[in-house]
Scaffold this motif. Structure first.
Motif, PDB file in Angstrom:
ATOM      1  N   ASP A 286       0.845  -1.205   0.000  1.00 56.84           N
ATOM      2  CA  ASP A 286       0.000   0.000   0.000  1.00 56.84           C
ATOM      3  C   ASP A 286       0.872   1.243   0.000  1.00 56.84           C
ATOM      4  OD1 ASP A 286      -2.076   1.771   0.054  1.00 56.84           O
ATOM      5  OD2 ASP A 286      -2.888   1.141   1.988  1.00 56.84           O
ATOM      6  N   GLU A 287       0.969   1.859  -1.162  1.00 59.95           N
ATOM      7  CA  GLU A 287       1.693   3.109  -1.302  1.00 59.95           C
ATOM      8  C   GLU A 287       0.706   4.267  -1.382  1.00 59.95           C
ATOM      9  OE1 GLU A 287       5.395   1.226  -3.925  1.00 59.95           O
ATOM     10  OE2 GLU A 287       4.039   2.689  -4.833  1.00 59.95           O
ATOM     11  N   PRO A 288       1.083   5.459  -0.929  1.00 61.03           N
ATOM     12  CA  PRO A 288       0.195   6.619  -1.092  1.00 61.03           C
ATOM     13  C   PRO A 288       0.046   6.971  -2.571  1.00 61.03           C
ATOM     14  CG  PRO A 288       2.351   7.299  -0.265  1.00 61.03           C
ATOM     15  CD  PRO A 288       2.331   5.802  -0.246  1.00 61.03           C
ATOM     16  N   ASP A 289      -1.137   6.694  -3.111  1.00 59.60           N
ATOM     17  CA  ASP A 289      -1.350   6.819  -4.556  1.00 59.60           C
ATOM     18  C   ASP A 289      -1.094   8.217  -5.079  1.00 59.60           C
ATOM     19  OD1 ASP A 289      -2.337   4.073  -4.835  1.00 59.60           O
ATOM     20  OD2 ASP A 289      -4.066   4.789  -3.717  1.00 59.60           O
ATOM     21  N   ASN A 290      -1.386   9.224  -4.263  1.00 60.58           N
ATOM     22  CA  ASN A 290      -1.235  10.606  -4.689  1.00 60.58           C
ATOM     23  C   ASN A 290       0.038  11.246  -4.151  1.00 60.58           C
ATOM     24  OD1 ASN A 290      -3.763  10.413  -5.998  1.00 60.58           O
ATOM     25  ND2 ASN A 290      -4.819  10.888  -4.091  1.00 60.58           N
ATOM     26  N   GLY A 291       0.974  10.422  -3.709  1.00 59.97           N
ATOM     27  CA  GLY A 291       2.274  10.918  -3.314  1.00 59.97           C
ATOM     28  C   GLY A 291       2.318  11.503  -1.916  1.00 59.97           C
ATOM     29  N   ILE A 292       3.243  12.434  -1.718  1.00 66.87           N
ATOM     30  CA  ILE A 292       3.459  13.021  -0.396  1.00 66.87           C
ATOM     31  C   ILE A 292       3.839  14.490  -0.521  1.00 66.87           C
ATOM     32  CG2 ILE A 292       4.303  10.821   0.527  1.00 66.87           C
ATOM     33  CD1 ILE A 292       7.142  12.070   0.506  1.00 66.87           C
TER      34      ILE A 292
ATOM     35  N   HIS B 262       3.930   2.229 -11.858  1.00 61.38           N
ATOM     36  CA  HIS B 262       3.567   2.746 -10.527  1.00 61.38           C
ATOM     37  C   HIS B 262       2.663   1.771  -9.778  1.00 61.38           C
ATOM     38  CE1 HIS B 262       4.343   7.272 -11.657  1.00 61.38           C
ATOM     39  NE2 HIS B 262       5.430   6.512 -11.758  1.00 61.38           N
ATOM     40  N   GLN B 263       2.970   0.487  -9.877  1.00 57.30           N
ATOM     41  CA  GLN B 263       2.128  -0.524  -9.233  1.00 57.30           C
ATOM     42  C   GLN B 263       2.956  -1.407  -8.301  1.00 57.30           C
ATOM     43  OE1 GLN B 263      -0.515  -2.807 -11.820  1.00 57.30           O
ATOM     44  NE2 GLN B 263      -0.496  -1.153 -13.330  1.00 57.30           N
ATOM     45  N   THR B 264       2.241  -2.041  -7.359  1.00 59.03           N
ATOM     46  CA  THR B 264       2.838  -3.113  -6.559  1.00 59.03           C
ATOM     47  C   THR B 264       2.409  -4.442  -7.179  1.00 59.03           C
ATOM     48  OG1 THR B 264       0.965  -3.171  -5.011  1.00 59.03           O
ATOM     49  CG2 THR B 264       2.812  -1.716  -4.465  1.00 59.03           C
ATOM     50  N   VAL B 265       3.313  -5.430  -7.148  1.00 58.80           N
ATOM     51  CA  VAL B 265       3.085  -6.666  -7.897  1.00 58.80           C
ATOM     52  C   VAL B 265       3.462  -7.890  -7.067  1.00 58.80           C
ATOM     53  CG1 VAL B 265       3.518  -5.514 -10.104  1.00 58.80           C
ATOM     54  CG2 VAL B 265       5.400  -6.675  -8.916  1.00 58.80           C
ATOM     55  N   THR B 266       3.004  -9.041  -7.544  1.00 58.03           N
ATOM     56  CA  THR B 266       3.386 -10.328  -6.966  1.00 58.03           C
ATOM     57  C   THR B 266       4.387 -11.025  -7.890  1.00 58.03           C
ATOM     58  OG1 THR B 266       1.608 -11.535  -8.100  1.00 58.03           O
ATOM     59  CG2 THR B 266       1.100 -10.571  -5.933  1.00 58.03           C
ATOM     60  N   ALA B 267       5.041 -12.027  -7.359  1.00 57.37           N
ATOM     61  CA  ALA B 267       5.986 -12.804  -8.164  1.00 57.37           C
ATOM     62  C   ALA B 267       5.293 -13.448  -9.359  1.00 57.37           C
ATOM     63  CB  ALA B 267       6.650 -13.874  -7.298  1.00 57.37           C
TER      64      ALA B 267
ATOM     65  N   THR C  42       7.015  -2.305  -7.631  1.00 64.56           N
ATOM     66  CA  THR C  42       7.354  -2.633  -6.247  1.00 64.56           C
ATOM     67  C   THR C  42       6.711  -3.955  -5.860  1.00 64.56           C
ATOM     68  OG1 THR C  42       7.344  -0.264  -5.722  1.00 64.56           O
ATOM     69  CG2 THR C  42       7.336  -1.798  -3.866  1.00 64.56           C
ATOM     70  N   ALA C  43       7.464  -4.820  -5.220  1.00 69.75           N
ATOM     71  CA  ALA C  43       6.904  -6.084  -4.738  1.00 69.75           C
ATOM     72  C   ALA C  43       5.881  -5.813  -3.641  1.00 69.75           C
ATOM     73  CB  ALA C  43       8.023  -6.975  -4.199  1.00 69.75           C
ATOM     74  N   LYS C  44       4.789  -6.556  -3.655  1.00 67.97           N
ATOM     75  CA  LYS C  44       3.777  -6.416  -2.610  1.00 67.97           C
ATOM     76  C   LYS C  44       4.276  -6.926  -1.270  1.00 67.97           C
ATOM     77  CE  LYS C  44      -0.494  -6.614  -5.377  1.00 67.97           C
ATOM     78  NZ  LYS C  44      -1.046  -5.329  -4.904  1.00 67.97           N
TER      79      LYS C  44
ATOM     80  N   LYS D 240       4.579  13.612  -6.550  1.00 70.57           N
ATOM     81  CA  LYS D 240       3.260  13.451  -7.158  1.00 70.57           C
ATOM     82  C   LYS D 240       2.922  11.992  -7.437  1.00 70.57           C
ATOM     83  CE  LYS D 240       3.204  18.042  -9.290  1.00 70.57           C
ATOM     84  NZ  LYS D 240       3.077  18.821 -10.557  1.00 70.57           N
ATOM     85  N   SER D 241       3.927  11.148  -7.508  1.00 71.99           N
ATOM     86  CA  SER D 241       3.735   9.736  -7.849  1.00 71.99           C
ATOM     87  C   SER D 241       3.526   8.903  -6.592  1.00 71.99           C
ATOM     88  CB  SER D 241       4.963   9.209  -8.590  1.00 71.99           C
ATOM     89  OG  SER D 241       5.306  10.025  -9.685  1.00 71.99           O
ATOM     90  N   PRO D 242       2.966   7.695  -6.737  1.00 73.49           N
ATOM     91  CA  PRO D 242       2.981   6.756  -5.605  1.00 73.49           C
ATOM     92  C   PRO D 242       4.423   6.502  -5.169  1.00 73.49           C
ATOM     93  CG  PRO D 242       1.569   5.959  -7.377  1.00 73.49           C
ATOM     94  CD  PRO D 242       2.324   7.120  -7.936  1.00 73.49           C
ATOM     95  N   ILE D 243       4.625   6.247  -3.883  1.00 72.83           N
ATOM     96  CA  ILE D 243       5.980   6.053  -3.370  1.00 72.83           C
ATOM     97  C   ILE D 243       5.956   5.035  -2.247  1.00 72.83           C
ATOM     98  CG2 ILE D 243       5.718   8.070  -1.839  1.00 72.83           C
ATOM     99  CD1 ILE D 243       8.746   8.542  -2.140  1.00 72.83           C
ATOM    100  N   ASN D 244       6.910   4.108  -2.256  1.00 80.78           N
ATOM    101  CA  ASN D 244       6.979   3.127  -1.171  1.00 80.78           C
ATOM    102  C   ASN D 244       7.489   3.811   0.094  1.00 80.78           C
ATOM    103  OD1 ASN D 244       9.987   2.962  -1.511  1.00 80.78           O
ATOM    104  ND2 ASN D 244       9.430   1.880  -3.378  1.00 80.78           N
ATOM    105  N   ASP D 245       6.993   3.375   1.239  1.00 83.34           N
ATOM    106  CA  ASP D 245       7.278   4.066   2.498  1.00 83.34           C
ATOM    107  C   ASP D 245       8.769   4.154   2.794  1.00 83.34           C
ATOM    108  OD1 ASP D 245       4.574   4.321   2.816  1.00 83.34           O
ATOM    109  OD2 ASP D 245       4.385   2.872   4.451  1.00 83.34           O
ATOM    110  N   TYR D 246       9.513   3.074   2.508  1.00 81.72           N
ATOM    111  CA  TYR D 246      10.933   3.088   2.870  1.00 81.72           C
ATOM    112  C   TYR D 246      11.751   4.041   2.009  1.00 81.72           C
ATOM    113  CZ  TYR D 246      12.100  -0.186  -0.978  1.00 81.72           C
ATOM    114  OH  TYR D 246      12.282  -0.786  -2.203  1.00 81.72           O
ATOM    115  N   SER D 247      11.149   4.543   0.940  1.00 83.27           N
ATOM    116  CA  SER D 247      11.834   5.529   0.105  1.00 83.27           C
ATOM    117  C   SER D 247      11.709   6.942   0.645  1.00 83.27           C
ATOM    118  CB  SER D 247      11.268   5.492  -1.326  1.00 83.27           C
ATOM    119  OG  SER D 247      11.915   4.527  -2.120  1.00 83.27           O
ATOM    120  N   ILE D 248      10.812   7.162   1.585  1.00 83.76           N
ATOM    121  CA  ILE D 248      10.589   8.510   2.117  1.00 83.76           C
ATOM    122  C   ILE D 248      11.694   8.817   3.118  1.00 83.76           C
ATOM    123  CG2 ILE D 248       8.983  10.020   3.331  1.00 83.76           C
ATOM    124  CD1 ILE D 248       6.725   8.098   2.432  1.00 83.76           C
TER     125      ILE D 248
END
Length: 543
Positions: free
Chosen positions: A177-183, A443-448, A347-349, A218-226
């Motif tokens: 779950d990434e913030p779809d509208n960024g930060i 800009h999506q999270t995915v599975t293997a 990004t991996a889910k 403006k883009s979705p971003i994974n939490d650990y990238s913040i």
């Protein structure tokens, strides 16, 4: 285990057994790594973050406004927010009535007594403060760094891919779950320091003896990238004429390293050209590309890449392939930027599938070499990385508990992708698959399974057994053979059932081994030699 752990082990000589221990799942592991009942009914839309660090106290304080949307009708749900001890939530409010608030270790549970309907939008506001965990071996162990540059100026940042962004920031700390509208990210610093965050700088403000720096993604971003970086930075800029137009290149380095940075960062443009060729447009034109000097080696923070390779080529001056080719370019610039496509765009889910990040990004090094220095050098570099493979445990970790697999996701995963490239045997088709991945999973999270199925579908080849072989076992396919002149008898051993991995010999002849003995007539009576681009072993059996 965090970013570049395998590489750290190779350099430091630390025993892998100290790091690669089997996970023992607990309830806490599940709360951290699974999409539980406290998470599965709401979707993060945006974070509005404020941060102010205190260098002397090694503390931080700030706030996070979490904007969210309800994903399904639910009655009296409990929201889980992650904030790891010893950090504290000083104040919690929401745009819905809160029935109860409970802090349990690294989790904040917010209880409600109302019916929430799908599509409704709410906010949760949390003020936080405390002394975050201090990293001892950043970026590998995770945490904050409060250090000084060589001139004695405060220098602060964090790295938290493995341990999680909640080591300092209250968030929904799960990769899916990434913030779809960024930060938005406001960093408050002493007036003589600079605060650098993700995305683009949209406002600077003087606050007496302090200063604020407002950044926007403006883009979705994974939490650990913040990630914030605070120091005595200077800035220089450039642009890259890419596939989507002009891309802003933004560089923040310590003031005394400006000249070194201007020279070393000249590698960025040819790298961007190579990566856009193989992967498609840089995924974050709207947020810019940024390199920020860091007190640790480096990390792939989205539109905010941490750089600490000391302005030298290789990996701290060392060639991980042992071929010399890795000394022609700066490992951290190339590798961490490759993550903008694989880790940040795609990004991996689940952390168990971190190979999606590291295998493709390690292979991006080969593709960069291929594009800039030629295919022969690319192949040589990739084959050289095999010396780093441990085959200690499977590359895929345990799902649902924030557990990543073997550090072999770097060199072995890259060799798996290179082997698949040989099976496809069409570099243009292979390139279009890589570009298609970054377009279709933009800009999506995915599975293997999504990644594996995409490769099989677009290549027209069933590749599942190859992925299974290299990702879920520590077995390396071994071609056993008997040779009498130009007469060959051969079969696979050490493989998953029904491995579908055709191979070519050095002279181009194709073999399709199975687990049963087969015979073939070779083009010549010379000793069997398999194309070295396949990551397999051979074993000659005396007749």
């Amino acid at each position: 285990m965090n970013k570049l752990l395998l590489l750290a082990i190779l350099i430091s000589g630390v025993s892998q057994a100290q790091f690669f221990e089997e996970a023992k799942p607990t309830k806490i592991d599940t709360l951290k790594g699974s999409n539980t009942e406290f998470r599965n009914f709401w979707d993060v839309k945006k974070y509005d973050i404020v941060l102010e660090p205190n260098f002397e106290a090694k503390s931080i304080k700030g706030s996070n406004k979490i904007s969210l949307t309800i994903e399904k009708d639910v009655l009296n749900p409990v929201f889980q927010i992650d904030l790891q001890s010893p950090m504290k939530a000083d104040k919690i409010t929401a745009s819905f009535p809160i029935a109860d608030k409970k802090v349990d270790g690294d989790f904040i549970f917010i209880s409600t007594k109302k019916k929430f309907k799908k599509g409704e939008k709410y906010t949760i506001d949390i003020d936080y403060s405390g002394n975050p965990v201090i990293a001892k071996y950043a970026p590998w162990d995770g945490g904050w760094m409060f250090t000084k540059d060589k001139n004695g100026n405060p220098w602060m940042t964090a790295a938290d891919e493995g341990i999680g962004a909640s080591i300092w920031l209250p968030v929904k700390d799960i990769w899916s779950d990434e913030p779809d509208n960024g930060i938005t990210f406001k960093i408050i610093t002493p007036k003589d320091l600079v605060g650098v965050g993700n995305g683009k700088l949209i406002k600077e403000e003087n606050l007496g003896d302090k200063k604020s720096w407002l950044w926007e993604v403006k883009s979705p971003i994974n939490d650990y990238s913040i990630i914030p970086s605070i120091g005595k930075y200077v800035n220089f800029k450039d642009t890259f004429d890419g596939e989507k137009g002009k891309l802003d290149l933004d560089y923040w380095v310590l003031d005394y390293n400006l000249d070194k940075a201007k020279k070393q960062f000249e590698q960025v443009k040819p790298m961007m050209k190579a990566f856009e060729h193989w992967f498609g447009p840089y995924p974050f034109y709207e947020d810019s590309y940024k390199l920020v000097e860091s007190p640790h080696l480096g990390m792939e923070h989205q539109s905010n890449v941490a750089y600490g390779n000391k302005y030298q080529n290789g990996y701290l001056g060392r060639d991980l392939s042992g071929t010399g080719i890795g000394l022609k370019w700066d490992y951290i610039i190339i590798h961490e930027t490759g993550h903008e496509w694989f880790a940040n765009n795609i990004t991996a889910k689940d952390q168990a599938d971190m190979w999606i990040h590291e295998s493709f990004t390690t292979y991006s090094e080969t593709l960069f070499v291929d594009y800039v220095f030629g295919k022969a050098d690319g192949n040589k570099y990739l084959q050289g990385l095999r010396g780093n493979i441990q085959n200690d445990k499977p590359i895929i970790g345990t799902y649902g508990i924030r557990n990543e697999g073997s550090g072999d996701m770097y060199p072995k995963g890259a060799n798996m992708i290179h082997t698949i490239r040989q099976v496809i045997n069409n570099d243009e088709k292979f390139r279009q698959i890589l570009r298609g991945l970054n377009k279709d999973f933009y800009h999506q999270t995915v599975t293997a399974s999504q990644i594996q199925n995409y490769f099989s579908e677009k290549s027209g080849i069933d590749l599942k057994s190859i992925f299974d072989q290299y990702l879920t076992t520590i077995k390396i396919p071994t071609l056993e053979y008997k040779q009498n002149g130009n007469q060959l008898t051969y079969k696979w051993t050490n493989v998953v059932p029904n491995l579908k991995l055709p191979i070519r010999l050095a002279d181009g002849q194709e073999l399709k081994p199975t687990e049963e003995w087969q015979t073939a007539t070779l083009k010549s009576p010379d000793e069997l030699k398999v194309d070295a681009n396949y990551y397999i072993f051979t074993k000659k059996i005396n007749p």
